[in-house]
Motif scaffolding. Structure first.
Motif, short mmCIF file in Angstrom:
data_model
loop_
_atom_site.label_atom_id
_atom_site.label_comp_id
_atom_site.label_asym_id
_atom_site.label_seq_id
_atom_site.Cartn_x
_atom_site.Cartn_y
_atom_site.Cartn_z
N LEU A 128 0.83 -1.20 0.00
CA LEU A 128 0.00 0.00 0.00
C LEU A 128 0.87 1.26 0.00
O LEU A 128 0.59 2.22 -0.73
CB LEU A 128 -0.92 -0.01 1.22
CG LEU A 128 -1.86 1.20 1.40
CD1 LEU A 128 -2.76 1.36 0.19
CD2 LEU A 128 -2.67 1.05 2.67
N PHE A 129 1.94 1.25 0.79
CA PHE A 129 2.87 2.38 0.80
C PHE A 129 3.49 2.59 -0.57
O PHE A 129 3.59 3.71 -1.06
CB PHE A 129 3.97 2.15 1.85
CG PHE A 129 3.63 2.65 3.21
CD1 PHE A 129 2.47 2.25 3.84
CD2 PHE A 129 4.46 3.53 3.86
CE1 PHE A 129 2.14 2.71 5.10
CE2 PHE A 129 4.15 4.01 5.13
CZ PHE A 129 2.98 3.59 5.75
N LYS B 150 1.63 12.95 4.15
CA LYS B 150 1.01 13.11 5.47
C LYS B 150 0.07 11.95 5.78
O LYS B 150 -0.05 11.53 6.93
CB LYS B 150 0.26 14.44 5.55
CG LYS B 150 -0.99 14.50 4.71
CD LYS B 150 -1.78 15.77 4.93
CE LYS B 150 -2.97 15.85 4.00
NZ LYS B 150 -3.84 14.67 4.04
N ASP B 151 -0.61 11.43 4.74
CA ASP B 151 -1.49 10.28 4.95
C ASP B 151 -0.68 9.05 5.37
O ASP B 151 -1.11 8.28 6.23
CB ASP B 151 -2.28 9.98 3.68
CG ASP B 151 -3.27 11.08 3.34
OD1 ASP B 151 -3.70 11.79 4.26
OD2 ASP B 151 -3.60 11.24 2.15
N LEU B 152 0.49 8.89 4.77
CA LEU B 152 1.36 7.78 5.15
C LEU B 152 1.88 7.97 6.57
O LEU B 152 2.06 6.99 7.31
CB LEU B 152 2.54 7.67 4.18
CG LEU B 152 2.21 7.28 2.74
CD1 LEU B 152 3.49 7.17 1.91
CD2 LEU B 152 1.44 5.96 2.69
N SER C 167 1.15 5.35 9.39
CA SER C 167 2.28 4.70 10.06
C SER C 167 2.12 4.73 11.57
O SER C 167 2.43 3.75 12.26
CB SER C 167 3.60 5.39 9.67
OG SER C 167 3.85 5.26 8.30
N PHE C 168 1.63 5.86 12.09
CA PHE C 168 1.41 5.94 13.53
C PHE C 168 0.37 4.92 13.96
O PHE C 168 0.58 4.15 14.91
CB PHE C 168 0.96 7.35 13.93
CG PHE C 168 0.44 7.42 15.33
CD1 PHE C 168 1.31 7.33 16.41
CD2 PHE C 168 -0.93 7.55 15.58
CE1 PHE C 168 0.83 7.37 17.72
CE2 PHE C 168 -1.41 7.60 16.88
CZ PHE C 168 -0.53 7.50 17.95
N GLY D 175 -7.15 3.45 9.89
CA GLY D 175 -8.28 3.61 8.99
C GLY D 175 -8.62 5.06 8.72
O GLY D 175 -9.01 5.43 7.61
N PHE D 176 -8.44 5.90 9.74
CA PHE D 176 -8.70 7.33 9.59
C PHE D 176 -7.80 7.95 8.52
O PHE D 176 -8.16 8.98 7.93
CB PHE D 176 -8.48 8.06 10.91
CG PHE D 176 -9.69 8.07 11.80
CD1 PHE D 176 -10.95 8.34 11.29
CD2 PHE D 176 -9.57 7.82 13.16
CE1 PHE D 176 -12.06 8.35 12.10
CE2 PHE D 176 -10.68 7.83 13.98
CZ PHE D 176 -11.93 8.10 13.46
N ALA D 177 -6.64 7.36 8.29
CA ALA D 177 -5.73 7.91 7.28
C ALA D 177 -6.36 7.92 5.90
O ALA D 177 -5.97 8.71 5.03
CB ALA D 177 -4.42 7.11 7.26
#
Length: 229
Positions: free
Chosen positions: A83-84, A111-113, A117-118, A141-143
């Motif tokens: 996905l990354f 920023k989404d990654l 990642s967090f 999921g919020f990403a």
């Protein structure tokens, strides 16, 4: 709080994503105008697999299918790097090096990654602590929520300008604030959502302010210049 029912919410999120991306993506396959690059298709496929996991995994816990839950969870070790890669390839393909400033454009997917990642990192690090693990997966999921909400604002509601973007990310903040309030008395894991809220706030301040330090602009131009696509 228990999050075994979160699969139903992510199923609703999947429906919302279909609605949001219908005008600009899904409808194109019905009117014969679909001409998307293989990088975009690759990204869509991996993102759909990830959302499918978000739907299935909590439901397996709800039905006490713990062994199957762990087996599918191990698949994430393969899916997440893919996905990354899909996000980075798409950025490399779509962002033009002829732009005056490349940094702000590259920051959008980056920023989404960062948020992902967090969330995923927390989920894996605390995989033996269900309360923390579940919260980490929800943050991961919020990403994906911002791209969906932005498409809903622009493609479905027909809103224009920068206001719809502010409205879209505000929905994410409202959900996080509600979760923070509801679990204010929890003993385990209640730090996850406040930290996620802080990360969201930081990355969006950078987006809205247009902050683009020289090191980030140089790094972004270097990445976009790589012959990856």
């Amino acid at each position: 709080m228990k999050f075994q029912n979160s699969g139903y919410y992510y199923l609703a999120f999947l429906v919302l994503a279909f609605i949001g991306f219908w005008p600009s993506y899904f409808s194109k396959f019905f009117d014969g105008t679909a001409d998307f690059s293989q990088y975009f298709q690759f990204h869509v496929g991996t993102a759909l697999l990830w959302v499918a996991m978000l739907v299935i995994q909590p439901l397996l816990i709800q039905r006490r299918k713990y062994e199957l839950h762990r087996t599918i969870g191990k698949f994430s070790y393969f899916l997440v790097p893919i996905l990354f890669i899909s996000v980075l390839l798409l950025a490399n393909y779509r962002i033009s090096p002829e732009l005056e400033f490349v940094g702000p454009e590259f920051w959008i997917p980056f920023k989404d990654l960062l948020i992902f990642s967090f969330g995923f990192g927390v989920a894996i690090w605390f995989r033996n602590s269900m309360p923390i693990h579940a919260r980490g997966m929800i943050v991961a999921g919020f990403a994906l929520s911002e791209p969906v909400m932005v498409r809903v604002m622009y493609n479905v509601l027909g809103l224009k300008g920068t206001y719809p973007y502010i409205l879209a990310i505000s929905v994410v903040y409202v959900i996080l604030l509600v979760l923070i309030f509801l679990e204010r008395k929890e003993n385990q894991g209640r730090w996850v959502f406040p930290v996620a809220f802080s990360i969201f706030l930081l990355v969006h301040i950078i987006v809205i302010s247009g902050f683009n330090p020289d090191f980030w602009e140089r790094f972004s131009r270097w990445f976009i210049s790589l012959p990856l696509t």
